[in-house]
Design a protein around this motif. Structure first.
Motif, PDB file in Angstrom:
ATOM      1  N   ASP A  69       1.348  -1.265   5.083  1.00  0.00           N
ATOM      2  CA  ASP A  69       1.349   0.036   5.116  1.00  0.00           C
ATOM      3  C   ASP A  69       2.937   0.559   5.242  1.00  0.00           C
ATOM      4  OD1 ASP A  69      -1.493   0.717   5.041  1.00  0.00           O
ATOM      5  OD2 ASP A  69      -1.537   0.077   6.929  1.00  0.00           O
ATOM      6  N   ARG A  90       0.979  -1.167   0.170  1.00  0.00           N
ATOM      7  CA  ARG A  90      -0.071  -0.014  -0.016  1.00  0.00           C
ATOM      8  C   ARG A  90       0.785   1.226   0.016  1.00  0.00           C
ATOM      9  NH1 ARG A  90      -3.868  -1.674   5.055  1.00  0.00           N
ATOM     10  NH2 ARG A  90      -4.900  -3.588   4.033  1.00  0.00           N
ATOM     11  N   LYS A  91       2.231   1.075   0.072  1.00  0.00           N
ATOM     12  CA  LYS A  91       3.014   2.369   0.207  1.00  0.00           C
ATOM     13  C   LYS A  91       4.192   1.802  -0.393  1.00  0.00           C
ATOM     14  CE  LYS A  91       4.889   5.798   3.608  1.00  0.00           C
ATOM     15  NZ  LYS A  91       4.904   6.154   5.017  1.00  0.00           N
ATOM     16  N   ARG A  92       4.920   2.837  -1.198  1.00  0.00           N
ATOM     17  CA  ARG A  92       6.011   2.750  -1.865  1.00  0.00           C
ATOM     18  C   ARG A  92       7.293   2.620  -1.088  1.00  0.00           C
ATOM     19  NH1 ARG A  92       5.486   6.051  -7.598  1.00  0.00           N
ATOM     20  NH2 ARG A  92       3.207   5.255  -8.000  1.00  0.00           N
ATOM     21  N   ASP A 116      12.900   4.441   0.254  1.00  0.00           N
ATOM     22  CA  ASP A 116      11.711   5.053  -0.428  1.00  0.00           C
ATOM     23  C   ASP A 116      11.448   4.549  -1.844  1.00  0.00           C
ATOM     24  OD1 ASP A 116       9.996   6.730  -1.675  1.00  0.00           O
ATOM     25  OD2 ASP A 116      10.525   8.480  -0.107  1.00  0.00           O
TER      26      ASP A 116
END
Length: 340
Positions: free
Chosen positions: A299, A242-244, A273
């Protein structure tokens, strides 16, 4: 989870929310189906595949591959387009009067509706042997050729129908793109993919960069390429869905936990990141032998170290140790991220 459970773990509460008792004892491997709704679990001394429905938490079907006169072991299970047929690879040992005779490994095309073997191909088509995977919509096989180009293959014949050229330099001096197989969209979008890649300098060949490549799967073209700098040396990278954000682990204290000079070497945990390739956190930690990075929460706010035990060591998004979660059975095998 030992001795015979498939367990569902909630990374929000860090607790088990469901345990499914398998029908035929100890498990050997698990495969998440393409629709992400079921798990195929090999049990029964590697002779049966149990189908676990993830919504109900129940074993909904059993497929036995026992064969009279043979000791049989299921080594690989692959879904075919549509999900009705499987490709199953088995090792077979023939029971003779005075000895056991090892037979060649065998592939079976298996119909799950009729529970019958449809065909016994002598070998798989070359693309499937080289790791071809189903596309997000399940209508084609995707596979990289020797040059790294992404091929789109017919679901039934495995013949090439289209290709995205990743070998031709994007500009003078650029190297070919090699996809790592990690899609930041979690292979859920049938129209596009965001793939991590590496690229080797065509002149200074010991220089390799990494980055992010956006692909248009409908128009069969490269949309955008972002180079982030020198390739990161880490194994077993885990990407949040859900997040890079991605986590990686490297160093002496990882899987195996070898000791040198009487000291326990430390492992290096890293957080990246994946919007820009920058390092978010970098710490050194000491673990007991045979511990490795096994998961990152959807997440990206928790990192999990496991294997060789019945516990998870949990770290936060700054890679600070949060806690240890003890479960009621040895944790083994691959951790799959599922919906729900």
């Amino acid at each position: 989870m030992y001795p015979n459970f498939l367990a569902q773990y909630d990374p929000t509460t860090d607790a088990l929310v469901k345990k499914v008792e398998l029908k035929h004892g100890l498990f050997w491997s698990t495969t998440l189906t393409h629709d992400r709704k079921r798990m195929l679990v090999v049990t029964d001394q590697q002779q049966t595949i149990e189908v676990v429905d993830l919504a109900t938490g129940m074993v909904t079907a059993e497929h036995s591959f026992r064969e009279d006169g043979f000791i049989l072991r299921i080594r690989d299970v692959r879904e075919c387009p549509g999900g009705v047929h499987w490709l199953v690879r088995t090792d077979r040992v023939k029971k003779q009067i005075d000895r056991y005779a090892f037979e060649p490994a065998q592939w079976l095309l298996y119909d799950t509706a009729t529970k019958k073997v449809v065909r016994k191909p002598r070998k798989l088509p070359e693309p499937l042997e080289r790791g071809a995977q189903l596309s997000a919509d399940g209508t084609q096989w995707l596979q990289q050729d020797d040059d790294g180009n992404l091929r789109f293959l017919n679901a039934r014949t495995c013949k090439e129908e289209a290709k995205i050229d990743l070998r031709t330099p994007r500009f003078f001096g650029a190297g070919a793109i090699r996809l790592t197989g990690t899609d930041l969209l979690d292979r859920r979008d049938p129209n596009r993919a965001l793939m991590l890649f590496t690229s080797t300098d065509p002149v200074e060949k010991n220089r390799t960069v990494w980055g992010l490549c956006e692909l248009d799967l409908q128009q069969k073209r490269v949309v955008d390429v972002q180079e982030w700098g020198p390739q990161q040396s880490a194994w077993g990278m885990r990407v949040a869905t859900r997040k890079r954000v991605a986590a990686a682990m490297t160093g002496g204290g990882g899987f195996g936990g070898e000791r040198s000079g009487g000291e326990t070497p430390k492992s290096r945990l890293l957080l990246y990141d994946l919007d820009n390739g920058r390092k978010l956190a970098d710490v050194q930690e000491e673990f007991r032998p045979r511990r490795s990075l096994v998961a990152i929460s959807p997440d990206g706010d928790k990192i999990y170290i496991g294997t060789a035990g019945s516990d998870f060591e949990v770290f936060d998004a700054q890679l600070k140790r949060l806690k240890t979660v003890e479960l009621d059975g040895e944790i083994v095998g691959r951790i799959h991220v599922v919906d729900g």
